[in-house]
Every structure is written in structure tokens, then in C-alpha cells.
Design an enzyme around this catalytic site. Structure first.
Site, PDB file in Angstrom:
ATOM      1  N   GLU A 155       0.801  -1.234   0.000  1.00  0.00           N
ATOM      2  CA  GLU A 155       0.000   0.000   0.000  1.00  0.00           C
ATOM      3  C   GLU A 155       0.835   1.286   0.000  1.00  0.00           C
ATOM      4  OE1 GLU A 155      -3.771   0.056   2.118  1.00  0.00           O
ATOM      5  OE2 GLU A 155      -3.288  -1.892   2.981  1.00  0.00           O
TER       6      GLU A 155
ATOM      7  N   SER B  66     -10.574  -2.632  16.992  1.00  0.00           N
ATOM      8  CA  SER B  66     -10.757  -3.893  16.274  1.00  0.00           C
ATOM      9  C   SER B  66      -9.429  -4.624  16.084  1.00  0.00           C
ATOM     10  CB  SER B  66     -11.419  -3.644  14.914  1.00  0.00           C
ATOM     11  OG  SER B  66     -10.648  -2.748  14.139  1.00  0.00           O
TER      12      SER B  66
ATOM     13  N   HIS C 230      -3.827   3.231  16.512  1.00  0.00           N
ATOM     14  CA  HIS C 230      -4.153   3.974  15.297  1.00  0.00           C
ATOM     15  C   HIS C 230      -5.225   5.009  15.606  1.00  0.00           C
ATOM     16  CE1 HIS C 230      -6.850   0.501  15.588  1.00  0.00           C
ATOM     17  NE2 HIS C 230      -7.752   1.202  14.909  1.00  0.00           N
TER      18      HIS C 230
ATOM     19  N   HIS D 170     -10.555   4.267  18.864  1.00  0.00           N
ATOM     20  CA  HIS D 170     -11.470   3.249  19.366  1.00  0.00           C
ATOM     21  C   HIS D 170     -10.915   2.580  20.618  1.00  0.00           C
ATOM     22  CE1 HIS D 170     -13.657   2.518  15.293  1.00  0.00           C
ATOM     23  NE2 HIS D 170     -14.285   3.398  16.047  1.00  0.00           N
TER      24      HIS D 170
ATOM     25  N   LYS E 263     -12.127   1.030   4.404  1.00  0.00           N
ATOM     26  CA  LYS E 263     -13.577   1.192   4.273  1.00  0.00           C
ATOM     27  C   LYS E 263     -13.964   2.317   3.307  1.00  0.00           C
ATOM     28  CE  LYS E 263     -13.940   1.386   8.823  1.00  0.00           C
ATOM     29  NZ  LYS E 263     -12.722   0.706   9.245  1.00  0.00           N
TER      30      LYS E 263
END
Length: 295
Positions: free
Chosen positions: A159, A242, A247, A238, A177
């Protein structure tokens, strides 16, 4: 009875004269257009109209036929493939805008299956004892293979053409996403190089410069690349996340109702910076957090 100027078939709809987009909603996949239709009388030339275009929901009944030889998906284009994750865009017909984004996890473990299966959500007051005895061992037990795709990005193995900012401390790139096109649903992520920060609970005073740099560079990137000024994005962390590699999410502030923005799970970066100044709040105080209950 409908107004005489209202279009009732495709031929009449083609006479719509577009003026501007007055709203776009990435949550409902809709565009609201302002324009005019021809007037049926001689009093005025055009009749002002609002046209809202929304993508219809996919029918679960067609699921087994999506990718069959005679299925709904007629064409796909590879966007990226790294470790176990692959992203493609799909078309439900030729000569049209791409219709769907296809995210693939392969091979998928039972953990992945649980993650992507709809689950019940409860609020848990996480005390220092609960964190130390249950949560921290749970995080520590996660195999490194679960974040191999992050390592590939940070080590320059995947990436790299998507990297928007890179420094010895962190990188910023589009989140998987996002469709890489719709600015109203802009979604970036900042991945830190420090593998010692697994979650928000690991942050200390010495990490404040890192957090501020992410905030500063995130604002600069969206302004220079997409002309989005200060206040145009919200940045949050978060907890629980997840995946356990620290991050920061950077999303268009106009996005509302997105999964992951729930109070108790999404913690604004500005608030976290303030809390880290007094680490006692992050390490010693009970905190209500969203917990996803896997059945």
C-alpha cells in the site's frame, strides 16, 4: 394527481436540468440534486425541482447469485491486496459507475467470522482491576499475525502508493472502508510506528507530541489534498479497537451514524490528549466502554 411538470417516465426525467448538489449522504448512499424541469405552461420556462437519488439496498435473496457465472456482478477491478485482506470494486453492469466495494478476508479465522457477524453490544465499566486481570492479558495473547497487514504497511511492503504522509513516527493513508472517491465519506487512518502502544490504555505523557503531530498532519493532508479546512474532520480512537496496534481514525465530520462512532467506543483525539496530560485518568479510573459480545 401529480404536478404536470413532474416526470413520470425516463424520457421526461432526461429533461432535468442540473443546477447543483445540495446534499450527499454516504450513510444512505444518496445524492440530493437541485435543478429544473420544463414548465407545462407558458407562465414560466422552468419549474424548480429537487431530485434525490439513492442506491437501493442489496437483496439478501440474491446473495448466492452475486458472483455466479450469470450473477449480478458483471465486472470487478482490484484495488489492493495485502496479507489476508483484498479490496475490489464491482459493477452490476457495463458502461456505468462502480456500484459496490467488495472487501475480502481470506483465509478467515473463527475470530474474523465473529467480528463480521452481527453481535450484541453492552456497556462495561472497565476498572483498573478488570483491565489488569482480564483485558491486558487478552490483548497480550493476540498473535502478531493478526496485525501482519499493519506491519506490511509500516515496513513498506504494501500500500505504499496510498501513503499520504510518512514520518519515523507514523503514516497516514486511506482506510480500507473508504471508496477513495466520495469526499463526504472520507476515511483515513494514522498508524503509529511504536509497537509498544497497543491501545489507548498504553498512552503516557511522552506520547502527547505524537498525538499532536497526528492531529496536525491529518488536518494538513485533508486541507492540501481535498481542500477541507480545520473542523472538517473528526479524529478519534477506538477503545476497544478492532486490532491492537495503536491507530487514529480521521473521517469527514459530516459523517453521522457510522458504525464505530458510538459514545463509549470512539474517543475524540482532542479529549485523549487532554486526558494523557494526567495519565492517572487513563490507568487508574474506571471507564465506561463499549464491549461487543461475541456469541
Amino acid at each position: 394527481m401529480s404536478h404536470p411538470a413532474a416526470p413520470t417516465n425516463l424520457n421526461k426525467l432526461k429533461y432535468f436540468q442540473f443546477d447543483k448538489v445540495i446534499n450527499e449522504d454516504p450513510l444512505t448512499h444518496s445524492l440530493t440534486l437541485l435543478g429544473t424541469f420544463p414548465s407545462p405552461d407558458e407562465v414560466q420556462d422552468r419549474v424548480t425541482a429537487i431530485v434525490r437519488v439513492e442506491k437501493t439496498a442489496l437483496d439478501a435473496g440474491t446473495a448466492e447469485h452475486l458472483f455466479a457465472a450469470d450473477g449480478l456482478v458483471r465486472r470487478v477491478a482490484l484495488e489492493e491486496s495485502t496479507d489476508i485482506y483484498t479490496w475490489l470494486f464491482g459493477w452490476l453492469g457495463e458502461e456505468r459507475e462502480r456500484d459496490i466495494k467488495i472487501n475480502i478476508v481470506c483465509p478467515a479465522t473463527e475470530v474474523h467470522i465473529c467480528k463480521y457477524t452481527r453481535q450484541n453490544i453492552v456497556m462495561v465499566r472497565e476498572t483498573p482491576d478488570l483491565y489488569g486481570s482480564i483485558v491486558k492479558p487478552y490483548i497480550t495473547a493476540f498473535p502478531k499475525s493478526r496485525t501482519q497487514w499493519v506491519e506490511n504497511i509500516l515496513l513498506g511492503l504494501s500500500e505504499q502508493d496510498k501513503i499520504l504522509f510518512s514520518s519515523p513516527d507514523f503514516v497516514i493513508l486511506p482506510d480500507m472502508k473508504w471508496d477513495l472517491k466520495t469526499i463526504s465519506s472520507l476515511y483515513l487512518v494514522a498508524l503509529v510506528q511504536d509497537r509498544g502502544i497497543r491501545s489507548l490504555r498504553d498512552l503516557r505523557k511522552q506520547h502527547i507530541p505524537l498525538l499532536k503531530a497526528i492531529r496536525s498532519e491529518g488536518e494538513r493532508v485533508v486541507e492540501e489534498k481535498w481542500a477541507l479546512g480545520k473542523g472538517a474532520v473528526r479524529m478519534y480512537i477506538h477503545y476497544q479497537p478492532s486490532y491492537y496496534h495503536f491507530h487514529v481514525h480521521i473521517v469527514n465530520a459530516n459523517q453521522v451514524g457510522m458504525v464505530g462512532m458510538a459514545v463509549g467506543q470512539a474517543h475524540l483525539l482532542d479529549n485523549v490528549i487532554s486526558l494523557v496530560r494526567d495519565p492517572h485518568h487513563l490507568t487508574s479510573q474506571p471507564s465506561p466502554v463499549v464491549l461487543i459480545c461475541f456469541s
